[in-house]
Design a protein around this motif. Structure first.
Motif, short mmCIF file in Angstrom:
data_model
loop_
_atom_site.label_atom_id
_atom_site.label_comp_id
_atom_site.label_asym_id
_atom_site.label_seq_id
_atom_site.Cartn_x
_atom_site.Cartn_y
_atom_site.Cartn_z
N VAL A 95 25.25 68.26 16.98
CA VAL A 95 24.72 69.65 15.45
C VAL A 95 26.14 70.54 15.31
N ALA A 96 26.69 70.98 15.69
CA ALA A 96 28.23 71.31 14.91
C ALA A 96 29.06 69.99 13.84
N THR A 97 28.58 68.65 15.07
CA THR A 97 29.73 67.91 14.19
C THR A 97 29.40 67.79 13.00
N MET A 98 27.55 67.74 12.88
CA MET A 98 27.19 67.42 11.67
C MET A 98 26.80 68.63 10.34
N ALA A 99 27.06 69.87 10.91
CA ALA A 99 26.91 70.66 10.45
C ALA A 99 27.98 71.18 9.41
N LEU A 100 29.44 71.12 10.42
CA LEU A 100 30.97 71.53 9.68
C LEU A 100 31.11 70.46 7.87
N PRO A 101 30.31 69.36 8.20
CA PRO A 101 31.09 68.73 6.74
C PRO A 101 30.13 69.64 5.87
N ALA A 102 29.01 69.18 6.51
CA ALA A 102 27.79 70.08 5.39
C ALA A 102 28.08 71.32 5.05
N TYR A 103 28.56 72.08 5.77
CA TYR A 103 29.03 73.63 5.25
C TYR A 103 30.54 73.70 4.15
N ALA A 104 31.65 71.88 4.48
CA ALA A 104 32.66 72.17 4.11
C ALA A 104 32.01 72.02 2.33
N PHE A 105 31.15 71.44 2.47
CA PHE A 105 30.79 69.66 0.88
C PHE A 105 29.96 70.94 0.10
N GLY A 106 29.51 72.20 0.89
CA GLY A 106 28.12 72.62 0.21
C GLY A 106 28.95 74.50 -0.25
N GLY A 107 30.62 73.98 -0.07
CA GLY A 107 31.15 75.49 -1.12
C GLY A 107 32.00 76.31 0.45
N GLY A 108 31.79 75.97 1.27
CA GLY A 108 31.64 77.04 2.36
C GLY A 108 30.99 78.43 2.56
N GLY A 109 29.49 77.45 3.06
CA GLY A 109 28.59 78.38 2.89
C GLY A 109 27.54 78.63 2.02
N SER A 110 28.21 78.26 0.59
CA SER A 110 27.73 78.62 0.01
C SER A 110 26.69 77.90 -0.79
N PHE A 111 25.26 77.82 -1.12
CA PHE A 111 24.74 76.76 -1.72
C PHE A 111 24.18 76.89 -2.91
N GLU A 112 24.94 77.09 -3.74
CA GLU A 112 24.71 77.19 -5.37
C GLU A 112 24.48 76.05 -5.62
#
Length: 331
Positions: free
Chosen positions: A109-126
């Motif tokens: 879960v962490a492996t899949m979440a980290l790229p999404a987190y980085a791609f989404g602007g560091g946690g910003s879901f704008e």
């Protein structure tokens, strides 16, 4: 003299020899009440020990009103409530396996979440952040004109047809049959050579008596037989047949030629040789049969040659005599 309390206790209570039992709370309360009641009526004595005399109207009262010495009462053993400590189960293989699976699941879960987190602007879901990231990742591929001009070419290989495969199988079977026939001929030649040697030895011992003296002429023209057989030379191949339309074996040629003159000869060299009479070489003439002990037969031309069908892959030939042979005349 013992104190009064002791004498009364020893004489009136025979159970003193028994070991002391732990005192209960009820007994302690009774003793405290008796002590307080006796303290109000007690009289001092000249001895060091204070003795309290309690009237005992009955046996039960005597048992309970014993003399008490002024001393520190024995500690009362109180039973503490037992506290049950929690027990921890020994970890098993199943629980250890579950822990490993949960650890790997968390890591996945962490492996899949980290790229999404980085791609989404560091946690910003704008909405704009993700859109900008997608647009920034576009690539452009340029294909040169030389690559577009290349043409696709094919080789000339084609799969064989069923007819070609069948023809190939037939050729292979024919080659195997020819090999087997050659081996059979070699074996027959070796056997015939052995028989010829035996026959030659027997003929040398028999002398001239093996041939017919002054044999009669046949009922056919030997020259005509030779002339008729000459037309097949070089035209009819060797085989197992007895017809010019198919093939001629050595015995098939003689059977066909003599059959045209009204003389029936059976197949097989030994059968044809048995129908005639052996003659001496000096008496041989055109149209006689020439028999080789190796299992071969031909027609004598009257001039030192023979017309025969020799072997596989060859045709009817007119050739000189060869090897060990003898003459037979059909009469």
């Amino acid at each position: 003299m013992a104190p009064l309390g002791d004498s009364l206790d020893n004489e009136q209570n025979p159970d003193n020899d028994r070991p002391e039992q732990p005192m209960t709370r009820r007994r302690l309360r009774e003793l405290e009440a008796l002590t307080s009641a006796a303290a109000s009526t007690a009289v001092e004595a000249p001895s060091k020990d204070l003795v309290l005399a309690v009237p005992a109207p009955s046996a039960q009262a005597r048992a309970t009103t014993t003399a008490l010495e002024v001393k520190k009462p024995a500690p009362v053993a109180t039973q503490r409530p037992s506290i049950r400590m929690p027990r921890f189960a020994k970890p098993s293989k199943k629980s250890a396996g579950r822990a490993v699976v949960m650890t790997f699941a968390a890591a996945l879960v962490a492996t899949m979440a980290l790229p999404a987190y980085a791609f989404g602007g560091g946690g910003s879901f704008e909405a704009g952040v993700a859109t900008d990231g997608e647009l920034a990742g576009n690539q452009t591929l340029v294909v040169p004109d030389a690559s577009a001009a290349l043409a696709v070419s094919r080789d000339n290989y084609t799969a064989p047809t069923p007819e070609e495969l069948q023809a190939s199988r037939e050729r292979a079977a024919a080659a195997v049959a020819a090999t087997q026939a050659a081996a059979a001929r070699e074996a027959a030649a070796a056997s015939a050579a052995t028989a010829a040697a035996a026959a030659a030895e027997k003929g040398s011992s028999a002398g001239s008596s093996a041939f017919t003296v002054n044999p009669p002429s046949g009922a056919y023209s030997g020259a005509a037989v030779v002339e008729f057989a000459e037309q097949f030379v070089g035209k009819v191949p060797y085989g197992s047949g007895a017809s010019p339309d198919t093939s001629f074996g050595c015995d098939g040629l003689t059977q066909y030629v003599f059959g045209q003159f009204g003389i029936y000869l059976p197949r097989l060299v030994s059968n044809q040789a048995a129908l005639g009479i052996p003659i001496a070489p000096g008496d041989a003439q055109a149209g006689d049969l020439i028999v080789w002990p190796i299992g071969h037969i031909g027609i004598y031309d009257g001039a030192g040659g023979t017309i025969d069908s020799p072997d596989w892959g060859r045709y009817v030939e007119h050739r000189p005599l060869w090897g060990s042979y003898y003459f037979v005349r059909i009469v």
